[in-house]
Design a protein around this motif. Structure first.
Motif, PDB file in Angstrom:
ATOM      1  N   ASP A 516      47.979  54.785  43.278  1.00 50.98           N
ATOM      2  CA  ASP A 516      48.696  54.567  42.024  1.00 50.98           C
ATOM      3  C   ASP A 516      47.860  55.011  40.825  1.00 50.98           C
ATOM      4  O   ASP A 516      48.377  55.623  39.884  1.00 50.98           O
ATOM      5  CB  ASP A 516      49.066  53.087  41.871  1.00 50.98           C
ATOM      6  CG  ASP A 516      50.134  52.642  42.851  1.00 50.98           C
ATOM      7  OD1 ASP A 516      50.778  53.524  43.442  1.00 50.98           O
ATOM      8  OD2 ASP A 516      50.308  51.424  43.034  1.00 50.98           O
ATOM      9  N   THR A 517      46.560  54.691  40.871  1.00 50.74           N
ATOM     10  CA  THR A 517      45.668  55.104  39.778  1.00 50.74           C
ATOM     11  C   THR A 517      45.541  56.622  39.733  1.00 50.74           C
ATOM     12  O   THR A 517      45.551  57.225  38.654  1.00 50.74           O
ATOM     13  CB  THR A 517      44.283  54.458  39.943  1.00 50.74           C
ATOM     14  OG1 THR A 517      44.420  53.040  39.958  1.00 50.74           O
ATOM     15  CG2 THR A 517      43.353  54.859  38.810  1.00 50.74           C
ATOM     16  N   ARG A 518      45.423  57.250  40.901  1.00 54.69           N
ATOM     17  CA  ARG A 518      45.338  58.715  40.944  1.00 54.69           C
ATOM     18  C   ARG A 518      46.584  59.351  40.337  1.00 54.69           C
ATOM     19  O   ARG A 518      46.491  60.292  39.544  1.00 54.69           O
ATOM     20  CB  ARG A 518      45.129  59.189  42.384  1.00 54.69           C
ATOM     21  CG  ARG A 518      43.833  58.723  43.015  1.00 54.69           C
ATOM     22  CD  ARG A 518      43.435  59.595  44.195  1.00 54.69           C
ATOM     23  NE  ARG A 518      44.442  59.647  45.235  1.00 54.69           N
ATOM     24  CZ  ARG A 518      44.498  58.835  46.291  1.00 54.69           C
ATOM     25  NH1 ARG A 518      43.590  57.864  46.411  1.00 54.69           N
ATOM     26  NH2 ARG A 518      45.434  58.970  47.212  1.00 54.69           N
ATOM     27  N   ASP A 519      47.754  58.837  40.707  1.00 52.40           N
ATOM     28  CA  ASP A 519      49.009  59.380  40.168  1.00 52.40           C
ATOM     29  C   ASP A 519      49.065  59.222  38.654  1.00 52.40           C
ATOM     30  O   ASP A 519      49.462  60.145  37.929  1.00 52.40           O
ATOM     31  CB  ASP A 519      50.204  58.669  40.805  1.00 52.40           C
ATOM     32  CG  ASP A 519      50.402  59.033  42.270  1.00 52.40           C
ATOM     33  OD1 ASP A 519      49.813  60.059  42.702  1.00 52.40           O
ATOM     34  OD2 ASP A 519      51.116  58.301  42.975  1.00 52.40           O
ATOM     35  N   ALA A 520      48.662  58.055  38.178  1.00 49.95           N
ATOM     36  CA  ALA A 520      48.693  57.801  36.737  1.00 49.95           C
ATOM     37  C   ALA A 520      47.743  58.733  35.986  1.00 49.95           C
ATOM     38  O   ALA A 520      48.073  59.251  34.908  1.00 49.95           O
ATOM     39  CB  ALA A 520      48.339  56.338  36.456  1.00 49.95           C
TER      40      ALA A 520
END
Length: 565
Positions: A516-520
């Motif tokens: 999720d952090t990577r996508d954000a």
């Protein structure tokens, strides 16, 4: 009888539980002194010196020479490095024993007739070797601040090389890899082989008789045992026979330099680190100033906002590093006061978008190349003297060349100079003036040995190998301890990222950054690339309330460890 048996079982269980807790915690606690290095044998050598009445300087010297024997991937007498020394009085000094360019060096020495780098010659072959500084730096520190006789500090490494030590699985795996990948007839072909011609296996004794003889010269003659006499003559002969340019004159002229540290503050803590030609201290303090400006303690660790902010701070510090920093003896106008100031961080923070990635523009400012393997160790003694020392061969096993008669490997540090004057590219090659090659010039470094003080006493002693990632690895660990109140082992093991301005991407440790952090982050405009591991930290903290030292070595160091007493 039953009671005795029960008590013994209970006692044994307690010991086992304590062992398991310490193993899980990866911490070592001691009252009188501590050495944390990439090899437990070398750490023990340093602690033994402390037990004999030596101070932190003595222990550092003994540990450094022992690492030459036990950790040849980066421990060295054929390279150079930096030492930050905080005395028990609270005064701080540093020793610069960075390698120098030979007298015959020039800004275009690695280029062909078309102005292109020829055969990767700034990293491979003897043109890539800088004049080694380790022995000179250690000797200079000893002459001014050492307590025990010099010979007593070198003798343990002589014995280790002559009598040998037990080959570990970690070292054996590296030996197989290096030997298989080295097609030359140079030192690496037989470096790890025993008398039977086979690579020494785990559990067997590995002896290094040629290295023992070289170390004996240093033991007997001090600095001159390396920079003059039979060792210097063999270095010159080997260079001439194999295309190198280092001479006896280069060796004899080499001098280490004692320099004032760079200093900063963060939320009431004092940060001391290495000045140029190391870029690490300046970049570290600039980034800590940015974190203070951003009030990082209000941002959740490992959140998207945290990673974005840390990456943007890295981007700016590395850009400034490339534009301004180099050997101070050749760049007297470096704006260090500006780069280290809180006002500069405030202005830098004004153009930092908290919701969007910045763009790295190679037409404006850049970043020098750095190698991938170095080694760091941290030392404290019973009187409160503390040393953070990082030294290197540049790449793993340096240039992978050296004289069989001397038994040590040369660095390939000339690759840290900007190789093509005026040419800066988006892939990370820099051509700015401050770090161009010149005779007797020290190449810019990423090494970041650091001491954080609280109330005038050492609070955190930290450093790491990792080439270009060193600065950011140390930065995040210092941030973890000071801003997020992590204990030292957890601060070392916590997720790390790396951004070096060019190329424009975030390197992150695989499986430690959530999807999720990577996508954000990608939606904010960041490019991300996974890697296995960033940094191999060796750190010590001091608890003033309990008067205990806590040491921890990075779990990615297969043979590393803390030793105390």
């Amino acid at each position: 009888m039953k009671n005795i048996f029960t008590k013994n079982v209970a006692f044994g269980f307690s010991l086992l539980l304590l062992f398991l807790i310490n193993s899980v915690n990866a911490q070592t606690i001691a009252e009188n002194g501590m050495v944390v290095s990439d090899n437990v044998i070398a750490s023990q050598v340093g602690v033994d010196i402390l037990k004999k009445g030596g101070n932190a300087v003595d222990a550092v010297i003994a540990t450094a020479f022992a690492l030459e024997v036990t950790h040849p991937e980066a421990g060295n007498i054929g390279g150079g490095g930096f030492m930050v020394f905080m005395k028990s009085t609270g005064d701080v000094t540093t020793f610069d024993f960075r390698e120098k360019a030979p007298l015959a060096a020039s800004p275009t020495m690695f280029l062909d007739e078309k102005g292109k780098i020829k055969d990767n010659s700034n990293h491979k072959g003897l043109l890539a070797v800088g004049v080694p500084g380790t022995v000179a730096g250690l000797y200079q520190a000893h002459q001014k601040y050492g307590k025990l006789p010099w010979a007593d500090l070198v003798r343990p490494s002589v014995d280790l090389a002559k009598k040998g030590f037990t080959m570990t699985y970690g070292l054996y795996n590296a030996a197989v890899r290096v030997s298989d990948n080295d097609p030359s007839e140079d030192i690496m072909k037989n470096y790890f082989r025993g008398e039977n011609g086979e690579i020494v296996k785990p559990g067997e004794t590995w002896k290094q008789p040629a290295l023992a003889k070289t170390l004996e010269q240093i033991e007997i003659h001090g600095r001159d045992g390396f920079y003059k006499g039979v060792v210097a003559q063999e270095i010159e002969d080997y260079m001439k026979a194999n295309g190198g340019i280092i001479t006896k004159e280069d060796l004899e002229k080499y001098e280490a330099v004692e320099r004032e540290p760079v200093q900063g503050t963060f939320n009431g803590y004092d940060i001391y680190s290495m000045p140029p030609p190391s870029s690490g201290g300046v970049a570290l303090i600039e980034m800590m100033n940015l974190m203070e400006e951003a009030n990082i303690t209000e941002i959740e660790f490992n959140s998207t906002a945290y990673v974005h902010l840390v990456a943007e701070a890295m981007r700016r510090a590395f850009a400034d590093r490339a534009e301004h920093l180099g050997d101070p003896d050749f760049n007297p106008e470096m704006p260090l006061d500006k780069l280290l100031s809180k006002d500069f961080a405030k202005k830098r923070f004004e153009n930092l978008d908290l919701n969007k990635a910045s763009i790295s523009d190679p037409a404006q400012y850049g970043h020098p190349y750095g190698g991938d393997h170095t080694t760091h160790f941290s030392v404290v003694d019973k009187d409160g003297n503390a040393i953070s020392m990082t030294y290197t061969l540049e790449n793993s096993y340096g240039v992978k060349m050296g004289s069989d008669k001397l038994g040590f490997i040369f660095n390939n540090e000339m690759g840290d100079f900007n190789p093509v004057p005026g040419q800066t590219t988006s892939t990370g090659q820099i051509g700015s003036d401050p770090n161009l090659v010149a005779p007797e010039k020290r190449m810019l470094s990423s090494m970041t040995p650091t001491i954080v003080a609280k109330d005038g006493k050492p609070y955190l002693v930290i450093g790491s190998p990792g080439g270009r990632t060193i600065i950011n690895t140390v930065f995040q660990t210092v941030l973890n301890v000071l801003a997020y109140d992590m204990r030292i082992d957890r601060a070392i093991e916590a997720m790390k990222i790396h951004h070096q301005w060019l190329p424009d991407m975030i390197l992150y440790e695989h499986n430690l950054l959530s999807p999720d952090t990577r996508d954000a982050l990608q939606k904010m405009g960041h490019t991300l690339r996974p890697t296995t591991n960033i940094g191999v930290l060796m750190g010590i903290t001091y608890d003033a309330s309990t008067k205990l030292y806590t040491g921890a070595s990075d779990s990615s160091s297969e043979d590393g460890g803390a030793r105390g007493y």
